[in-house]
Design an enzyme around this catalytic site. Structure first.
Site, short mmCIF file in Angstrom:
data_model
loop_
_atom_site.label_atom_id
_atom_site.label_comp_id
_atom_site.label_asym_id
_atom_site.label_seq_id
_atom_site.Cartn_x
_atom_site.Cartn_y
_atom_site.Cartn_z
N GLN A 202 1.23 -1.09 -0.16
CA GLN A 202 0.04 0.26 -0.04
C GLN A 202 0.95 1.38 -0.16
O GLN A 202 0.65 2.12 -0.83
CB GLN A 202 -0.89 -0.05 1.55
N HIS B 116 -15.04 -0.98 -5.18
CA HIS B 116 -13.87 -1.36 -4.08
C HIS B 116 -15.07 -1.85 -2.65
O HIS B 116 -16.30 -1.72 -2.40
CB HIS B 116 -13.49 -0.08 -3.44
N GLU C 143 -16.45 4.54 -5.72
CA GLU C 143 -15.18 3.62 -6.05
C GLU C 143 -16.24 2.19 -6.79
O GLU C 143 -16.42 1.75 -5.27
CB GLU C 143 -14.04 3.24 -5.00
N ASP D 222 -11.04 -4.89 -5.14
CA ASP D 222 -11.68 -4.59 -6.01
C ASP D 222 -11.76 -5.45 -7.32
O ASP D 222 -11.25 -5.80 -7.43
CB ASP D 222 -9.94 -2.95 -6.38
N SER E 151 -6.14 1.76 4.68
CA SER E 151 -6.09 1.00 3.52
C SER E 151 -6.92 -0.51 4.38
O SER E 151 -6.63 -1.49 4.62
CB SER E 151 -5.45 0.44 2.28
N ALA F 132 -5.32 5.21 -0.33
CA ALA F 132 -5.40 5.25 1.43
C ALA F 132 -3.88 5.65 1.27
O ALA F 132 -3.12 4.76 1.38
CB ALA F 132 -6.27 3.84 2.04
N1 DAL Z 1 -9.00 2.85 -3.14
C1 DAL Z 1 -9.06 2.92 -1.30
C2 DAL Z 1 -9.33 3.74 -1.08
C3 DAL Z 1 -7.89 2.18 -1.09
O1 DAL Z 1 -6.92 2.68 -1.42
O2 DAL Z 1 -7.82 1.48 0.21
ZN ZN Z 2 -9.48 -1.05 -2.98
#
Ligand code: DAL
Ligand code: ZN
Length: 327
Positions: A213, A300, A297, A248, A239, A234
């Site tokens: 992330q 998600h 989104e 996703d 996240s 995030a």
């Molecule tokens: N796109 C979502 C907010 C994440 O990165 O967890």
């Molecule tokens: Zn996501």
């Protein structure tokens, strides 16, 4: 004559009254609790109302405790029920001091030979589930609220990560994993989408470690600037993907990309309207950007379990609103 009259009256009372009251006394054919599921916070207390169904067109009538209702709890350590129907949810697991979260139990009611029951789902008070630094105390809970102000510890790795058994589109294997209950629910949802409607969904990005992330967020900042990045990506530690409960999803109709118009494709509409049946919610809803802190989104999905997902979907809420919190 007077004596004869008295005897006649007595006979009439003995013969007719039991017949009349016997006819008037109704036996219920079923009993029930109006809510099959009750969602409560730790420490809550509620009264269970039980109704009797007398069959046919007759009105449903409340059954009074004094009429012989008996209550039982399937989990005394979680919820207790008094003889008068007062249900009490404990605020902590006995002896451990741990705040209860996402747990459920059954309450059973008996009335003569009739029985009914309802499920009680415990929703934690969100302020009890983070430490003063904003880190989740119990990051493993299925209903954990993770957002810009409620983080996962850097070294948090979810238990029972398993490779999803649905079509995927990225070769980086880490993201093809989810926690086991979420992976199983995803399979059921993909199968149903295809069986019911012929839609072929694709899983694109599931579990992401703190390190993954961090790399993604940094890449977004470099490519689009921090303000844009913060609306879609995030920061590491915040996240839902690090929980192993978010996926996703996409489809060939949008070239397997994560784009807004996925939400307008037949697949995207179906997912929005049906994912709760499998325990998922659409986490970042249109029009709720100020609440979640992220843009819409449609791709998600977050696994929270079927009861919670159905409640949240039917009320059109975000997870923050469900817990009655800003971000
Ligand atoms: N796109 C979502 C907010 C994440 O990165 O967890
Ligand atoms: Zn996501």
């Amino acid at each position: 004559m007077k004596r004869l009259y008295s005897t006649f009256v007595l006979l009439a009372v003995l013969l007719i009254v039991p017949f009349v009251t016997g006819c008037a006394e109704k036996e219920p054919v079923a009993i029930f609790i109006p809510q099959t599921e009750i969602i409560l916070n730790p420490g809550d207390e509620v009264f269970l109302e039980v109704f009797a169904d007398y069959g046919g067109d007759s009105e449903l009538e409340p059954v009074l405790i004094s009429e012989g209702l008996l209550f039982f709890s399937s989990r005394e350590e979680l919820l207790t029920v008094e003889p008068d129907g007062r249900v009490h949810i404990r605020s902590q697991v006995l002896n451990s001091g741990k705040v209860l979260t996402g747990e459920s139990g059954e309450l059973h009611v008996k009335y003569g030979n009739l029985k009914t029951s309802c499920r009680v789902l415990l929703i934690p008070n969100p302020e009890d589930s983070i430490d003063p630094m904003g880190f989740l105390i119990d990051p493993e809970s299925i209903d954990a609220l993770v957002n810009k102000t409620r983080s996962l510890p850097e070294d948090y790795e979810p238990p029972l990560l398993t490779r999803v058994s649905v079509p995927t589109c990225l070769t980086f294997q880490e993201v093809n994993h989810l926690r086991r209950p979420a992976a199983a629910a995803l399979s059921r949802m993909f199968t149903e989408a295809e069986d019911e409607e012929g839609y072929k969904l694709i899983a694109r990005s599931g579990y992401r470690s703190h390190k993954t992330q961090a790399g993604l967020y940094q890449m977004n900042v470099e490519n689009h600037g921090q303000e844009y990045a913060d609306k879609y990506s995030a920061r590491p530690g915040t996240s839902e993907h690090q929980t192993g409960l978010a996926m996703d999803i996409t489809s060939k109709t949008v070239n397997n990309q994560l784009v807004d118009n996925f939400g307008e494709t037949p697949e995207g509409v179906w997912v929005h309207e049906n994912c709760h049946r499998f325990g998922f919610i659409l986490r970042y809803l249109p029009g709720k950007e100020d609440v979640t802190g992220y843009n819409y989104e449609p791709w998600h999905l977050r696994y929270v379990g079927e009861v919670l997902a159905t409640e949240i979907y039917s009320r059109g809420l975000t997870l923050e609103e469900f817990y009655d919190l800003g971000r």
